[in-house]
Motif scaffolding. Structure first.
Motif, PDB file in Angstrom:
ATOM      1  N   ALA A 454      40.526  38.345  46.171  1.00  0.00           N
ATOM      2  CA  ALA A 454      41.760  37.239  46.672  1.00  0.00           C
ATOM      3  C   ALA A 454      42.474  37.406  46.022  1.00  0.00           C
ATOM      4  CB  ALA A 454      41.259  36.462  48.172  1.00  0.00           C
ATOM      5  N   LEU A 455      42.347  37.281  44.694  1.00  0.00           N
ATOM      6  CA  LEU A 455      42.884  37.344  43.019  1.00  0.00           C
ATOM      7  C   LEU A 455      43.603  38.950  42.693  1.00  0.00           C
ATOM      8  CD1 LEU A 455      41.435  34.185  41.441  1.00  0.00           C
ATOM      9  CD2 LEU A 455      43.300  34.575  42.960  1.00  0.00           C
ATOM     10  N   LEU A 456      43.072  39.627  43.267  1.00  0.00           N
ATOM     11  CA  LEU A 456      43.288  41.051  43.280  1.00  0.00           C
ATOM     12  C   LEU A 456      44.036  42.110  43.009  1.00  0.00           C
ATOM     13  CD1 LEU A 456      39.731  42.035  42.019  1.00  0.00           C
ATOM     14  CD2 LEU A 456      40.956  41.382  40.720  1.00  0.00           C
ATOM     15  N   PRO A 457      44.492  42.023  44.506  1.00  0.00           N
ATOM     16  CA  PRO A 457      45.469  42.780  44.733  1.00  0.00           C
ATOM     17  C   PRO A 457      47.474  42.970  44.370  1.00  0.00           C
ATOM     18  CG  PRO A 457      44.864  40.822  46.915  1.00  0.00           C
ATOM     19  CD  PRO A 457      44.320  40.645  45.537  1.00  0.00           C
ATOM     20  N   ALA A 458      47.584  41.988  44.092  1.00  0.00           N
ATOM     21  CA  ALA A 458      48.554  42.694  42.895  1.00  0.00           C
ATOM     22  C   ALA A 458      48.224  43.724  41.922  1.00  0.00           C
ATOM     23  CB  ALA A 458      49.114  40.940  42.303  1.00  0.00           C
ATOM     24  N   VAL A 459      47.579  43.114  41.275  1.00  0.00           N
ATOM     25  CA  VAL A 459      46.673  44.084  40.328  1.00  0.00           C
ATOM     26  C   VAL A 459      45.806  45.209  40.320  1.00  0.00           C
ATOM     27  CG1 VAL A 459      45.100  44.540  38.163  1.00  0.00           C
ATOM     28  CG2 VAL A 459      46.745  42.636  38.588  1.00  0.00           C
ATOM     29  N   MET A 460      45.090  45.573  41.356  1.00  0.00           N
ATOM     30  CA  MET A 460      43.613  46.301  42.082  1.00  0.00           C
ATOM     31  C   MET A 460      43.971  46.111  42.767  1.00  0.00           C
ATOM     32  SD  MET A 460      40.914  45.585  39.977  1.00  0.00           S
ATOM     33  CE  MET A 460      39.962  47.207  39.270  1.00  0.00           C
ATOM     34  N   PRO A 461      45.537  46.845  44.358  1.00  0.00           N
ATOM     35  CA  PRO A 461      45.423  46.835  46.071  1.00  0.00           C
ATOM     36  C   PRO A 461      44.689  47.357  46.374  1.00  0.00           C
ATOM     37  CG  PRO A 461      47.248  47.482  44.725  1.00  0.00           C
ATOM     38  CD  PRO A 461      46.395  47.196  43.904  1.00  0.00           C
ATOM     39  N   SER A 462      44.080  48.871  45.915  1.00  0.00           N
ATOM     40  CA  SER A 462      43.198  49.556  46.146  1.00  0.00           C
ATOM     41  C   SER A 462      42.006  49.064  45.959  1.00  0.00           C
ATOM     42  CB  SER A 462      43.371  51.167  46.071  1.00  0.00           C
ATOM     43  OG  SER A 462      42.365  51.421  46.522  1.00  0.00           O
ATOM     44  N   THR A 463      41.295  48.378  45.556  1.00  0.00           N
ATOM     45  CA  THR A 463      39.275  47.708  45.172  1.00  0.00           C
ATOM     46  C   THR A 463      40.045  46.546  46.408  1.00  0.00           C
ATOM     47  OG1 THR A 463      40.022  48.600  42.702  1.00  0.00           O
ATOM     48  CG2 THR A 463      38.472  46.887  43.649  1.00  0.00           C
ATOM     49  N   ALA A 464      40.757  45.706  46.614  1.00  0.00           N
ATOM     50  CA  ALA A 464      40.776  44.834  46.954  1.00  0.00           C
ATOM     51  C   ALA A 464      40.766  45.343  48.235  1.00  0.00           C
ATOM     52  CB  ALA A 464      42.104  43.646  47.186  1.00  0.00           C
ATOM     53  N   GLN A 465      41.666  46.450  49.289  1.00  0.00           N
ATOM     54  CA  GLN A 465      41.687  46.531  50.070  1.00  0.00           C
ATOM     55  C   GLN A 465      40.326  46.715  50.668  1.00  0.00           C
ATOM     56  OE1 GLN A 465      43.357  49.929  51.377  1.00  0.00           O
ATOM     57  NE2 GLN A 465      43.897  48.535  53.269  1.00  0.00           N
ATOM     58  N   LYS A 466      39.084  47.688  49.663  1.00  0.00           N
ATOM     59  CA  LYS A 466      37.964  48.148  49.710  1.00  0.00           C
ATOM     60  C   LYS A 466      36.791  47.367  49.602  1.00  0.00           C
ATOM     61  CE  LYS A 466      38.691  52.692  47.141  1.00  0.00           C
ATOM     62  NZ  LYS A 466      38.879  53.522  46.219  1.00  0.00           N
ATOM     63  N   ILE A 467      37.050  46.260  49.024  1.00  0.00           N
ATOM     64  CA  ILE A 467      35.751  45.110  48.992  1.00  0.00           C
ATOM     65  C   ILE A 467      36.444  44.794  50.333  1.00  0.00           C
ATOM     66  CG2 ILE A 467      35.163  42.810  47.600  1.00  0.00           C
ATOM     67  CD1 ILE A 467      36.590  44.079  44.739  1.00  0.00           C
ATOM     68  N   ASN A 468      37.485  44.080  50.303  1.00  0.00           N
ATOM     69  CA  ASN A 468      37.341  42.929  51.909  1.00  0.00           C
ATOM     70  C   ASN A 468      36.763  44.201  52.774  1.00  0.00           C
ATOM     71  OD1 ASN A 468      38.292  41.152  51.121  1.00  0.00           O
ATOM     72  ND2 ASN A 468      41.036  41.819  51.094  1.00  0.00           N
ATOM     73  N   GLY A 469      37.342  45.455  53.109  1.00  0.00           N
ATOM     74  CA  GLY A 469      36.475  46.677  54.223  1.00  0.00           C
ATOM     75  C   GLY A 469      34.347  46.660  53.973  1.00  0.00           C
ATOM     76  N   VAL A 470      34.523  46.302  53.090  1.00  0.00           N
ATOM     77  CA  VAL A 470      32.596  46.537  52.446  1.00  0.00           C
ATOM     78  C   VAL A 470      32.480  44.803  53.142  1.00  0.00           C
ATOM     79  CG1 VAL A 470      32.655  48.225  51.023  1.00  0.00           C
ATOM     80  CG2 VAL A 470      32.530  46.603  50.842  1.00  0.00           C
ATOM     81  N   LEU A 471      33.287  44.034  53.031  1.00  0.00           N
ATOM     82  CA  LEU A 471      32.322  42.481  53.748  1.00  0.00           C
ATOM     83  C   LEU A 471      32.859  43.177  55.160  1.00  0.00           C
ATOM     84  CD1 LEU A 471      33.694  40.312  50.315  1.00  0.00           C
ATOM     85  CD2 LEU A 471      31.371  41.098  51.357  1.00  0.00           C
ATOM     86  N   GLY A 472      33.293  43.048  55.692  1.00  0.00           N
ATOM     87  CA  GLY A 472      33.239  43.316  57.784  1.00  0.00           C
ATOM     88  C   GLY A 472      34.855  42.563  57.688  1.00  0.00           C
ATOM     89  N   TYR A 473      35.541  42.560  56.311  1.00  0.00           N
ATOM     90  CA  TYR A 473      36.654  40.964  56.544  1.00  0.00           C
ATOM     91  C   TYR A 473      38.373  41.712  56.400  1.00  0.00           C
ATOM     92  CZ  TYR A 473      38.945  36.949  55.666  1.00  0.00           C
ATOM     93  OH  TYR A 473      40.082  35.833  55.700  1.00  0.00           O
ATOM     94  N   GLU A 474      39.112  40.836  57.747  1.00  0.00           N
ATOM     95  CA  GLU A 474      40.507  41.462  57.105  1.00  0.00           C
ATOM     96  C   GLU A 474      41.444  40.435  57.135  1.00  0.00           C
ATOM     97  OE1 GLU A 474      43.670  43.451  57.595  1.00  0.00           O
ATOM     98  OE2 GLU A 474      41.843  44.534  58.438  1.00  0.00           O
ATOM     99  N   PRO A 475      42.018  40.029  55.686  1.00  0.00           N
ATOM    100  CA  PRO A 475      42.865  39.452  55.468  1.00  0.00           C
ATOM    101  C   PRO A 475      43.450  38.378  56.693  1.00  0.00           C
ATOM    102  CG  PRO A 475      42.755  40.172  53.275  1.00  0.00           C
ATOM    103  CD  PRO A 475      41.809  40.977  54.995  1.00  0.00           C
TER     104      PRO A 475
END
Length: 512
Positions: A454-475
């Motif tokens: 949750a602290l990464l989207p500003a710097v690493m937007p794609s990576t944050a989205q991928k991690i949330n995706g593999v956790l089955g989570y939608e912020p």
């Protein structure tokens, strides 16, 4: 919702994008994304500067019309923004009619007020820098610095803007607004520059010498020079959106802080009755492998090729992690790979894979609810609260490199928690307490990963989205609500595996 307007310098189209251009866009994008995450209504402007003698000469040398030349090079800058996941709202070009219209309006306004006058000028002129020079610009031995190229003495009539009469106003404005320039020590440099009397500003070039520019509305034999062209673009872009003016932050390289953006621009706006920007953020320069970046010597980095090879987010991460905003920094493949392997692959990537692997291995791929916790879990939760509060403050103060350090320290602590709990041992036990602790461990590492992400989207937007995706989570829609330790991952189905930072297999896109 607060309106927030942030701009970058517009890049001159006389050359292709390089690492410095890429960094400025990514830095500004990090600020823009963070402000959106905080709930602001952000307008983010970038673009290109397309007029001037060097463009005219380059187009002629290439045998194409200036507009075609600008179209081709500006597309490279657009492509760079798209490649680097830059979330700009608008992309402005100074050859656009919307811009020319505003420039002419402001010039006519100032001419009618008597703020612009015509005079004959005799002096030394640098074609390379497209500027008149003074004796103070010479080297101690009387020669001209190499940066100016060929210098010739010319005499010609031109139009001048009464810059000097606003000098005392600007000095007072800077003293009243101590945070006008970030870092603050750069503001002292501006005041030092203003300690000497300003000359009035030459704002035109005869069309017989320079045709590729915006014609003065009050004299068609002249075109306006860069100051009343390029510097107006930031206002042009939001002239029909007055709620965004003045700009909250204008992000530029330290080389164009004084005098263009910290002296000429605010005075021009003041003379036009337009409020100056609230703050200028002046960033440093990149060297490559300890030496000045230079294509002619082969010491350069192609940001697009580098992103293709290692991933856009890896490049974004390195630039933001490596450079303290306002300071200079060095880009080397050795240091890049050190951070890539240690921080991205072996720390964050490892935590993701361990979380997925153990959740699939011991819980059927579904994140369980925590059944018990003791001081070990509470310690990690307290560290999270401390990390979150520190990172928010660091983001507010543009200390992004330290914010990333703190974030990844929390990732490191989460990996250490896994070692302490050793879920692979708990999974072999038939004891009910061990099984309860196993569920707590799996829930804890998944939640810690979610929070770090949750602290990464500003710097690493794609990576944050991928991690949330593999956790089955939608912020959720409110980012700050995501920053509290919770049980929101309970019952989520995770992916089997994820390779976020693969090992590089071929030579880097870096020349030396």
């Amino acid at each position: 919702m607060k309106n927030f307007y942030i701009t970058t310098a517009i890049d001159y189209v006389n050359g292709s994008p390089h690492l410095g251009h890429a960094y400025e866009k990514v830095l500004t994008d990090v600020i823009a994304r963070y402000r959106r995450m905080m709930g602001d209504n952000v307008f983010f402007l970038t673009g290109v500067d397309e007029h001037g003698q060097k463009v005219q000469q380059s187009a002629k040398a290439k045998g194409v019309p200036p507009q075609q030349f600008c179209d081709e090079v500006s597309q490279e800058f657009r492509a760079m923004c798209a490649k680097l996941d830059i979330s700009n709202t608008d992309f402005i070009r100074t050859t656009e009619e919307r811009h020319k219209k505003v420039v002419r309006q402001l010039l006519q306004q100032l001419f009618d007020k008597g703020e612009i006058y015509k005079a004959e000028y005799k002096g030394f002129y640098s074609t390379r820098q497209e500027q008149f020079l003074q004796d103070k610009d010479r080297n101690p031995d009387g020669s001209w610095p190499e940066i100016f190229g060929e210098v010739t003495e010319i005499t010609e009539s031109n139009y001048f803007f009464k810059l000097q009469q606003y000098q005392s106003w600007l000095i007072e404005h800077l003293k009243k607004n101590e945070n006008f320039v970030f870092p603050r020590y750069r503001q002292k440099q501006v005041l030092e520059f203003l300690a000497e009397p300003l000359n009035d500003l030459c704002i035109s070039r005869p069309r017989e010498r320079l045709e590729w520019g915006i014609t003065l509305p009050f004299d068609e034999n002249f075109v306006t020079y860069v100051w009343f062209d390029a510097l107006v673009n930031y206002y042009t872009a939001v002239i029909d959106k007055p709620e965004f003016w003045p700009a909250d932050f204008h992000v530029i390289g330290k080389d164009i802080l004084v005098p263009p953006h910290a002296v000429y621009w605010p005075i021009m706006l003041k003379a036009c009755g337009i409020e100056p920007p609230r703050s200028l953020l002046a960033h440093g320069w990149w060297s490559i492998n300890g030496a000045k970046m230079s294509k002619s010597t082969g010491n350069f980095v192609e940001p697009m090729a580098f992103a293709d090879q290692y991933g856009v987010d890896a490049l974004r991460y390195f630039m933001i992690r490596e450079m303290s905003v306002g300071q200079d920094s060095d880009f080397s493949q050795t240091q890049f790979l050190a951070r890539y392997n240690a921080e991205l692959a072996n720390n964050l990537g490892n935590l993701v894979n361990r979380t997925l692997n153990m959740t699939n291995r011991f819980a059927g791929g579904v994140i369980p609810a925590a059944e018990t916790q003791d001081e070990v879990e509470l310690e990690l939760q307290r560290l999270w609260d401390k990390t979150r509060d520190e990172v928010l403050g660091l983001y507010d103060g543009f200390q992004f490199h330290i914010a990333l350090e703190r974030t990844f320290a929390f990732v490191t602590a989460t990996n250490a928690y896994i070692e302490k709990r050793a879920p692979w041992k708990l999974g072999k036990s038939t004891d009910a307490k061990d099984q309860a602790l196993l569920k707590t461990t799996l829930a804890t590492i998944a939640e810690a990963l979610r929070l770090a992400t949750a602290l990464l989207p500003a710097v690493m937007p794609s990576t944050a989205q991928k991690i949330n995706g593999v956790l089955g989570y939608e912020p959720g829609a409110v980012w700050k609500d995501e920053l509290t330790w919770s049980t929101r991952l309970t019952g989520k189905k995770v992916a089997e595996t994820a390779i976020l930072f693969p090992r590089p297999e071929k030579p880097a896109a870096e020349k030396k």
